[in-house]
Scaffold this motif. Structure first.
Motif, short mmCIF file in Angstrom:
data_model
loop_
_atom_site.label_atom_id
_atom_site.label_comp_id
_atom_site.label_asym_id
_atom_site.label_seq_id
_atom_site.Cartn_x
_atom_site.Cartn_y
_atom_site.Cartn_z
N PHE A 1 -1.44 5.65 -4.50
CA PHE A 1 -2.23 6.52 -4.16
C PHE A 1 -2.04 7.81 -5.14
O PHE A 1 -0.91 7.88 -5.29
CB PHE A 1 -2.25 7.11 -2.83
CG PHE A 1 -3.07 6.02 -1.84
CD1 PHE A 1 -4.39 6.28 -1.50
CD2 PHE A 1 -2.38 4.78 -1.37
CE1 PHE A 1 -4.81 5.30 -0.57
CE2 PHE A 1 -2.91 3.90 -0.64
CZ PHE A 1 -4.26 4.10 -0.18
N GLU B 1 1.93 5.58 -1.14
CA GLU B 1 1.30 6.99 -0.76
C GLU B 1 2.10 7.93 -1.77
O GLU B 1 3.22 7.53 -2.27
CB GLU B 1 1.85 7.24 0.80
CG GLU B 1 3.23 7.20 0.82
CD GLU B 1 3.76 7.28 2.45
OE1 GLU B 1 2.63 7.27 3.16
OE2 GLU B 1 4.86 7.42 2.81
N PHE C 1 -3.98 9.20 3.16
CA PHE C 1 -3.18 8.17 2.62
C PHE C 1 -2.82 7.17 3.67
O PHE C 1 -3.30 6.05 3.84
CB PHE C 1 -2.04 8.53 2.01
CG PHE C 1 -2.03 9.43 0.70
CD1 PHE C 1 -3.07 9.19 -0.16
CD2 PHE C 1 -0.82 10.19 0.31
CE1 PHE C 1 -3.09 9.99 -1.28
CE2 PHE C 1 -1.17 10.94 -0.90
CZ PHE C 1 -2.29 11.08 -1.61
N TYR C 2 -2.64 7.71 4.90
CA TYR C 2 -2.19 7.00 6.16
C TYR C 2 -3.24 6.60 6.44
O TYR C 2 -3.63 5.21 7.04
CB TYR C 2 -1.71 7.90 7.37
CG TYR C 2 -0.16 8.05 7.08
CD1 TYR C 2 0.68 7.76 7.92
CD2 TYR C 2 0.31 8.72 6.03
CE1 TYR C 2 2.12 7.99 7.78
CE2 TYR C 2 1.79 9.23 5.90
CZ TYR C 2 2.76 8.44 6.97
OH TYR C 2 3.93 8.86 6.80
N ASN D 1 4.73 5.40 -2.92
CA ASN D 1 4.85 4.77 -4.11
C ASN D 1 5.98 4.72 -4.94
O ASN D 1 6.17 3.73 -5.88
CB ASN D 1 3.97 5.85 -5.06
CG ASN D 1 2.37 6.05 -4.61
OD1 ASN D 1 2.25 5.33 -3.85
ND2 ASN D 1 1.71 6.88 -5.25
N THR E 1 -5.90 -1.94 6.22
CA THR E 1 -5.01 -2.95 6.94
C THR E 1 -5.84 -3.65 8.12
O THR E 1 -5.69 -4.86 8.33
CB THR E 1 -3.80 -2.27 7.39
OG1 THR E 1 -2.84 -1.75 6.45
CG2 THR E 1 -2.87 -3.20 8.12
N TRP F 1 3.75 -0.89 4.04
CA TRP F 1 3.31 0.53 3.79
C TRP F 1 4.56 1.38 3.27
O TRP F 1 5.79 1.43 4.42
CB TRP F 1 2.96 1.25 5.24
CG TRP F 1 1.45 0.96 5.83
CD1 TRP F 1 0.67 0.17 5.36
CD2 TRP F 1 1.03 1.28 7.04
NE1 TRP F 1 -0.37 -0.25 6.06
CE2 TRP F 1 -0.22 0.67 7.12
CE3 TRP F 1 1.28 2.56 7.92
CZ2 TRP F 1 -1.43 0.76 8.06
CZ3 TRP F 1 0.43 2.66 8.86
CH2 TRP F 1 -0.86 1.87 9.21
N THR G 1 -6.33 5.94 5.09
CA THR G 1 -7.03 4.72 4.15
C THR G 1 -6.21 3.62 4.13
O THR G 1 -6.79 2.40 4.51
CB THR G 1 -7.06 5.41 2.71
OG1 THR G 1 -7.71 6.44 2.67
CG2 THR G 1 -7.63 4.04 1.74
N ARG G 2 -4.77 3.67 4.33
CA ARG G 2 -4.01 2.38 4.32
C ARG G 2 -4.33 1.61 5.86
O ARG G 2 -4.45 0.44 5.69
CB ARG G 2 -2.68 2.82 4.32
CG ARG G 2 -1.95 3.17 3.23
CD ARG G 2 -0.67 3.29 3.22
NE ARG G 2 0.02 4.09 4.00
CZ ARG G 2 1.25 4.59 4.19
NH1 ARG G 2 2.07 4.21 3.03
NH2 ARG G 2 1.65 5.33 5.00
N VAL H 1 1.27 -7.01 4.88
CA VAL H 1 0.96 -5.58 4.43
C VAL H 1 1.86 -4.60 4.54
O VAL H 1 2.91 -4.71 5.58
CB VAL H 1 -0.13 -5.02 5.23
CG1 VAL H 1 -0.71 -3.63 4.64
CG2 VAL H 1 -1.27 -5.80 5.38
N LEU I 1 0.75 -1.29 -0.02
CA LEU I 1 0.01 0.04 -0.02
C LEU I 1 0.74 1.13 0.03
O LEU I 1 1.78 1.44 0.97
CB LEU I 1 -0.77 0.03 1.14
CG LEU I 1 -1.92 -1.25 1.60
CD1 LEU I 1 -2.62 -1.06 2.69
CD2 LEU I 1 -2.77 -1.32 0.06
#
Length: 448
Positions: free
Chosen positions: A327, A47, A55-56, A291, A63, A288, A58-59, A286, A45
Motif C-alpha cells: 500500500f 501497509e 490500510f487496515y 510493507n 480478507t 497482515w 481495506t485489508r 492471509v 497484505l
C-alpha cells in the motif's frame, strides 16, 4: 518540459494511468481479487504506516473475501503470539472474553493501537460470527512476532502445569535463568556483554523437551489437545528465537532484523503445517504486516546491505504459492507516537517527496487504484529505483527523508500495489497507550 514536469515524468505518469485499475468501491472486486490471488496459499497484505485507517479497513475487507470465497483459514499478523492467540480463542468460541474489545486486551505492549483499534475490533467480531455460522470453514487469528519472551515462557509453564506438573517444574527450572533480569532488553544487554548468564541452552533444552512430549501422550495416556499443544510449542520456539534476538539487538541492526523476520517466516510455515494436518487443501493464510516486512528486500537498498525480510523468505522458500500486495499514500493523517513508548497522537502526513513512488502515483491522478505487476502493462518506471516511504509507530516529520524513506524498485518488491492518495488516522480503543517503559524495538522501520 512543460510546467516543471519533464517529458520522462509525463511518460511515467501516463504509463501509470494506463495500468491503473480504479477501485470505486474502495477495494478490488471479489473477481479481481480472486483472479490476482489465483492458486496462492499465502497472501501478504502490507501497509505503508502502522496507523492508517484505510490500510487496515481495506485489508480487512479483502480478507473477508478470501475467507468466505477463497478458502483461507488463518489470518497471521505482525503481533505477539500469545496476545494474538487470545483473539484466536475468542473467534473460535473459546475462552472467557465477552466481546472483541475484551479479546484484544492481551495487547498491552506499546504500540497497543496497532491491534486495539476500531477496525481490528470490527474484523474480529466479524470473524467470530463467520466461524459461528460456518464452522466447517472457520478461520483463526495468529501472531508472527517475537517480542513476548517472558510472557511466552510463562505460557509454556502454564500449559504444562495443566497436563504434566513434573514437566512444568522442569520448565520453571530452565526458565529461571531469565528471572534475574527485569525485562527482555536488560537480559539482552547482560548476555551480549558478558554481564549475566546466557540462557540460550536452557531455552533450547525446554523446546526440545516439549517437542519430545508432543510426539505421544502424557501421563495417564491422555491425548493432547492439538491446538493448545501447538500454541505451547510455538511459545517455546518463540523463547529460543527471542533470546537470540534480544542478544543481537546490541549488535548490528541487520542481524536483529534478520532474526526477527526469520522467526516470522518460521512461524508462518509452522502454522501452515499445523493447518494442513487437518485440512491439507485449505492451509491458506492471509498475512497482515508492514510493507517493510512483506515487500521483497532484494529490491531495496536494505537488501543490498544484507538485510532480508519475510517477503523475500516466502518467495525464496515457497516459490509460486504467494502473492504480495503493498500500500502507498501521498498525504493525510496518521496515528503515531512522537517517540518510542510515547502516547499516540494524530499527525499530518507530509505530502510525498518528489522522486518517490508515492509522488509518482499521486501525480498520475486518481483517489484510489490498484496496480498489478503480475501482468502487462507494468510501468517501466516502477521497475527502477524510487524513494519509498515507511512510517511505523513513530513518525518524525521533521527528519522525514532520513527517518522514513529508502530506495526500492516497487514492481520487483510487490506483486501489486494499492495507492490511496489521501488517508486518515486509525481510531484507537484506548485514549493513551503508555503501559510502561518498554525497549525500543524494530516495530517501525527507518531508512538505512
Amino acid at each position: 518540459m512543460t510546467g516543471g514536469v519533464t517529458d520522462t515524468e509525463s511518460t511515467a505518469e501516463a504509463a501509470v494511468r494506463a495500468a491503473a485499475l480504479p477501485l470505486p468501491g474502495g477495494v478490488p472486486t471479489d473477481a479481481e481479487l480472486l483472479d490476482f490471488v489465483g492458486g496462492a496459499r499465502y497472501v501478504l497484505l502490507g501497509e505503508a504506516t502502522h496507523g492508517t485507517a484505510e490500510f487496515y479497513a481495506t485489508r480487512a475487507r479483502m480478507t473477508r473475501t478470501l475467507v468466505e470465497r477463497g478458502g483461507f483459514r488463518a489470518v497471521a499478523v505482525e503481533a505477539d503470539w500469545p496476545d494474538a492467540y487470545r483473539v484466536n480463542r475468542y473467534v473460535r468460541g473459546r475462552g472467557d472474553d465477552r466481546d472483541a474489545v475484551d479479546a484484544l486486551r492481551g495487547f498491552t505492549r506499546f504500540p497497543m493501537w496497532m491491534w486495539r483499534n476500531t477496525v481490528v475490533r470490527d474484523f474480529v467480531e466479524w470473524l467470530r460470527e463467520h466461524n459461528r455460522r460456518d464452522p466447517g470453514r472457520a478461520a483463526g487469528f495468529y501472531g508472527l512476532d517475537l517480542y513476548s519472551m517472558f510472557r511466552s515462557a510463562a505460557e509454556v509453564i502454564g500449559y504444562l502445569q495443566g497436563v504434566d506438573p513434573a514437566a512444568a517444574d522442569r520448565a520453571r527450572e530452565r526458565y529461571a535463568c531469565f528471572d534475574q533480569h527485569l525485562d527482555e532488553q536488560r537480559y539482552g544487554y547482560a548476555a551480549a556483554f558478558g554481564a549475566g548468564q546466557d540462557c540460550e541452552d536452557a531455552a533450547v533444552e525446554q523446546l526440545v523437551d516439549l517437542q519430545r512430549m508432543t510426539t505421544g501422550r502424557l501421563p495417564g495416556d491422555r491425548p493432547l489437545d492439538p491446538d493448545e499443544r501447538f500454541y505451547a510449542e510455538q511459545n517455546a520456539r518463540l523463547v529460543t528465537a527471542a533470546e537470540q534476538y534480544y542478544r543481537a539487538m546490541f549488535g548490528t541492526r541487520v542481524d536483529s532484523w534478520n532474526l526477527r523476520d526469520a522467526h516470522m517466516f518460521q512461524t508462518l510455515t509452522a502454522l501452515g503445517d499445523h493447518l494442513r494436518w487437518d485440512h491439507p487443501d485449505e492451509a491458506k493464510i492471509v498475512v497482515w504486516a508492514h510493507n517493510s516486512h512483506l515487500g521483497d528486500a532484494r529490491a531495496t537498498e536494505m537488501g543490498a546491505a544484507g538485510q532480508w525480510d519475510l517477503g523475500q523468505l516466502v518467495r525464496e522458500n515457497l516459490p509460486g504459492v504467494a502473492r504480495i500486495l503493498g500500500f502507498t499514500t501521498h498525504s493525510g493523517s496518521v496515528l503515531a507516537a512522537a517517540e518510542w513508548d510515547g502516547p499516540p497522537r494524530v499527525e499530518r502526513v507530509r505530502p510525498s517527496l518528489p522522486g518517490s513512488v508515492e509522488n509518482l502515483l499521486h501525480r498520475a491522478g486518481g483517489d484510489r487504484f490498484l496496480l498489478r505487476f503480475d501482468r502487462e502493462p507494468v510501468p517501466e518506471r516502477l521497475r527502477s529505483a524510487l524513494l519509498e516511504r515507511a512510517i511505523g509507530v513513530v513518525y518524525r516529520p521533521d527528519t522525514e527523508r532520513q527517518s522514513h524513506y529508502f530506495h526500492a524498485r516497487p514492481a520487483d518488491r510487490f506483486d501489486a500495489l494499492i495507492h490511496i492518495d489521501e488517508t486518515t488516522a486509525l481510531a484507537p480503543l484506548d485514549p493513551v497507550t503508555r503501559p510502561g517503559t518498554e525497549e525500543p524495538g524494530e516495530t517501525y522501520p527507518f531508512a538505512v
